[in-house]
Design a protein around this motif. Structure first.
Motif, PDB file in Angstrom:
ATOM      1  N   MET A 193       0.842  -1.173   0.000  1.00 49.89           N
ATOM      2  CA  MET A 193       0.000   0.000   0.000  1.00 49.89           C
ATOM      3  C   MET A 193       0.891   1.242   0.000  1.00 49.89           C
ATOM      4  SD  MET A 193      -2.649   1.407   2.913  1.00 49.89           S
ATOM      5  CE  MET A 193      -1.608   0.916   4.244  1.00 49.89           C
ATOM      6  N   GLN A 194       0.565   2.184  -0.856  1.00 51.54           N
ATOM      7  CA  GLN A 194       1.313   3.421  -0.955  1.00 51.54           C
ATOM      8  C   GLN A 194       0.686   4.458  -0.027  1.00 51.54           C
ATOM      9  OE1 GLN A 194       1.561   4.943  -4.895  1.00 51.54           O
ATOM     10  NE2 GLN A 194       3.169   6.375  -4.395  1.00 51.54           N
ATOM     11  N   VAL A 195       1.528   5.168   0.726  1.00 48.85           N
ATOM     12  CA  VAL A 195       1.071   6.196   1.650  1.00 48.85           C
ATOM     13  C   VAL A 195       1.723   7.513   1.249  1.00 48.85           C
ATOM     14  CG1 VAL A 195       1.074   6.984   4.038  1.00 48.85           C
ATOM     15  CG2 VAL A 195       0.781   4.561   3.540  1.00 48.85           C
ATOM     16  N   LEU A 196       0.914   8.549   1.147  1.00 48.28           N
ATOM     17  CA  LEU A 196       1.407   9.889   0.856  1.00 48.28           C
ATOM     18  C   LEU A 196       1.415  10.673   2.154  1.00 48.28           C
ATOM     19  CD1 LEU A 196       2.143  12.304  -1.002  1.00 48.28           C
ATOM     20  CD2 LEU A 196      -0.326  12.701  -1.219  1.00 48.28           C
ATOM     21  N   GLN A 197       2.559  11.263   2.494  1.00 46.72           N
ATOM     22  CA  GLN A 197       2.655  12.083   3.697  1.00 46.72           C
ATOM     23  C   GLN A 197       3.002  13.505   3.299  1.00 46.72           C
ATOM     24  OE1 GLN A 197       4.983  10.739   7.117  1.00 46.72           O
ATOM     25  NE2 GLN A 197       5.794  12.798   7.341  1.00 46.72           N
ATOM     26  N   VAL A 198       2.275  14.472   3.845  1.00 50.34           N
ATOM     27  CA  VAL A 198       2.571  15.886   3.653  1.00 50.34           C
ATOM     28  C   VAL A 198       2.693  16.510   5.037  1.00 50.34           C
ATOM     29  CG1 VAL A 198       1.470  16.073   1.384  1.00 50.34           C
ATOM     30  CG2 VAL A 198       0.101  16.447   3.430  1.00 50.34           C
ATOM     31  N   GLN A 199       3.497  17.556   5.144  1.00 54.64           N
ATOM     32  CA  GLN A 199       3.645  18.176   6.456  1.00 54.64           C
ATOM     33  C   GLN A 199       3.844  19.676   6.347  1.00 54.64           C
ATOM     34  OE1 GLN A 199       6.937  16.063   8.273  1.00 54.64           O
ATOM     35  NE2 GLN A 199       8.295  17.795   7.959  1.00 54.64           N
ATOM     36  N   LEU A 200       3.487  20.355   7.423  1.00 61.90           N
ATOM     37  CA  LEU A 200       3.574  21.807   7.517  1.00 61.90           C
ATOM     38  C   LEU A 200       4.171  22.166   8.863  1.00 61.90           C
ATOM     39  CD1 LEU A 200       2.672  24.705   6.511  1.00 61.90           C
ATOM     40  CD2 LEU A 200       0.590  24.304   7.834  1.00 61.90           C
ATOM     41  N   GLU A 201       5.170  23.043   8.869  1.00 62.11           N
ATOM     42  CA  GLU A 201       5.701  23.563  10.119  1.00 62.11           C
ATOM     43  C   GLU A 201       4.798  24.707  10.570  1.00 62.11           C
ATOM     44  OE1 GLU A 201       9.901  24.316  10.168  1.00 62.11           O
ATOM     45  OE2 GLU A 201      10.289  22.526   8.959  1.00 62.11           O
ATOM     46  N   VAL A 202       4.437  24.680  11.833  1.00 64.22           N
ATOM     47  CA  VAL A 202       3.509  25.650  12.411  1.00 64.22           C
ATOM     48  C   VAL A 202       4.248  26.413  13.498  1.00 64.22           C
ATOM     49  CG1 VAL A 202       1.319  25.920  13.623  1.00 64.22           C
ATOM     50  CG2 VAL A 202       1.585  24.077  11.962  1.00 64.22           C
ATOM     51  N   GLY A 203       4.201  27.733  13.414  1.00 68.08           N
ATOM     52  CA  GLY A 203       4.851  28.563  14.421  1.00 68.08           C
ATOM     53  C   GLY A 203       4.053  28.617  15.714  1.00 68.08           C
ATOM     54  N   PRO A 204       4.663  29.116  16.795  1.00 64.77           N
ATOM     55  CA  PRO A 204       4.011  29.150  18.101  1.00 64.77           C
ATOM     56  C   PRO A 204       3.065  30.338  18.280  1.00 64.77           C
ATOM     57  CG  PRO A 204       6.240  29.964  18.303  1.00 64.77           C
ATOM     58  CD  PRO A 204       6.062  29.543  16.864  1.00 64.77           C
ATOM     59  N   ASP A 205       2.275  30.622  17.271  1.00 67.37           N
ATOM     60  CA  ASP A 205       1.361  31.755  17.280  1.00 67.37           C
ATOM     61  C   ASP A 205      -0.049  31.239  16.979  1.00 67.37           C
ATOM     62  OD1 ASP A 205      -0.136  34.026  16.710  1.00 67.37           O
ATOM     63  OD2 ASP A 205       1.295  34.846  15.274  1.00 67.37           O
ATOM     64  N   PRO A 206      -1.044  31.590  17.791  1.00 69.25           N
ATOM     65  CA  PRO A 206      -2.408  31.117  17.532  1.00 69.25           C
ATOM     66  C   PRO A 206      -2.933  31.458  16.131  1.00 69.25           C
ATOM     67  CG  PRO A 206      -2.278  32.010  19.739  1.00 69.25           C
ATOM     68  CD  PRO A 206      -0.954  32.323  19.065  1.00 69.25           C
ATOM     69  N   ALA A 207      -2.398  32.492  15.489  1.00 70.34           N
ATOM     70  CA  ALA A 207      -2.812  32.836  14.125  1.00 70.34           C
ATOM     71  C   ALA A 207      -2.423  31.735  13.137  1.00 70.34           C
ATOM     72  CB  ALA A 207      -2.192  34.166  13.703  1.00 70.34           C
ATOM     73  N   GLU A 208      -1.475  30.898  13.511  1.00 70.07           N
ATOM     74  CA  GLU A 208      -1.028  29.799  12.655  1.00 70.07           C
ATOM     75  C   GLU A 208      -2.115  28.740  12.474  1.00 70.07           C
ATOM     76  OE1 GLU A 208       2.854  29.109  11.438  1.00 70.07           O
ATOM     77  OE2 GLU A 208       1.637  30.860  10.944  1.00 70.07           O
ATOM     78  N   VAL A 209      -3.078  28.694  13.371  1.00 72.89           N
ATOM     79  CA  VAL A 209      -4.147  27.690  13.269  1.00 72.89           C
ATOM     80  C   VAL A 209      -4.942  27.898  11.979  1.00 72.89           C
ATOM     81  CG1 VAL A 209      -6.215  26.735  14.358  1.00 72.89           C
ATOM     82  CG2 VAL A 209      -4.258  27.420  15.770  1.00 72.89           C
TER      83      VAL A 209
END
Length: 173
Positions: free
Chosen positions: A1-17
Motif C-alpha cells: 500500500m502506498q502512503v502519501l505524507q505531507v507536512q507543515l511547520e507551524v509557528g508558536p502563534d495562535p494565528a497559525e491555526v
C-alpha cells in the motif's frame, strides 16, 4: 500500500491555526477529498483542535502531518513538549477544555506517543465516514482500546487516551 505524507511547520502563534486549516483544505482537495465532503470538514476540525492545543499549551513550534493511504487519513501534530495530554473536566460554561473530547468524538482512533524529546498526538478518520458510517463513539474498534471508556492505544511508546467519564483536554505542564 502506498502512503502519501505531507507536512507543515507551524509557528508558536495562535494565528497559525488558520493557516494550518487553509493548508489542510488544499492538501485534502489534492488527495481527492472535496472541500464540501463531510470527511473534509471532520478532518479540518480535528486539525484545528490539535494544532490549537499544540500552539496554545506548549508555546512551541509544531509540525502538522497528514498521511493518506488505505482506507483513511491520519493526522499527527508533533511538538517539543514532553508533557503528555492530561484529562481535565470542563464545566458547562467553560470556553475551553473540550479539544480532545471533540477529537475523541470525531476520530475513529486517536492517541499520543513520545517523539524525539517531545510528543506526537495523532488521530485517524476512516474514509467509510463518507458512506454514512460516520466516526464517533460507536465507530471505535476494540483493537485500539480507545473509545467511549478511554484506555490505551496498542503499540510501543503510546500513551493513554482519554479517561472514562472525563472531558479530556491538554493543560500546561
Amino acid at each position: 500500500m502506498q502512503v502519501l505524507q505531507v507536512q507543515l511547520e507551524v509557528g508558536p502563534d495562535p494565528a497559525e491555526v488558520g493557516r494550518a486549516r487553509r493548508w489542510a483544505r488544499s492538501r485534502l482537495a489534492g488527495s481527492g477529498i472535496g472541500d464540501d465532503e463531510p470527511l473534509a470538514e471532520t478532518l479540518v476540525l480535528l486539525i484545528s483542535e490539535l494544532v490549537t492545543n499544540a500552539v496554545v499549551h506548549t508555546g512551541c513550534p509544531a509540525v502538522l502531518r497528514m498521511l493518506f493511504g488505505g482506507a483513511g487519513v491520519r493526522v499527527e501534530v508533533a511538538d517539543a513538549s514532553d508533557c503528555p495530554p492530561r484529562p481535565r473536566h470542563a464545566d458547562g460554561d467553560d470556553t475551553n477544555g473540550r479539544g480532545l473530547e471533540l477529537v475523541d468524538g470525531l476520530a475513529d482512533r486517536w492517541g499520543w506517543q513520545r517523539e524525539g524529546t517531545g510528543k506526537s498526538i495523532w488521530c485517524e478518520v476512516d474514509r467509510a465516514q463518507d458512506a454514512g458510517q460516520g466516526a464517533g463513539p460507536g465507530a471505535r474498534t476494540a483493537a485500539t482500546g480507545v473509545g467511549p471508556v478511554g484506555g490505551r492505544v496498542a503499540g510501543p511508546g503510546v500513551g493513554p487516551g482519554p479517561g472514562a467519564g472525563m472531558s479530556p483536554s491538554w493543560v500546561p505542564c
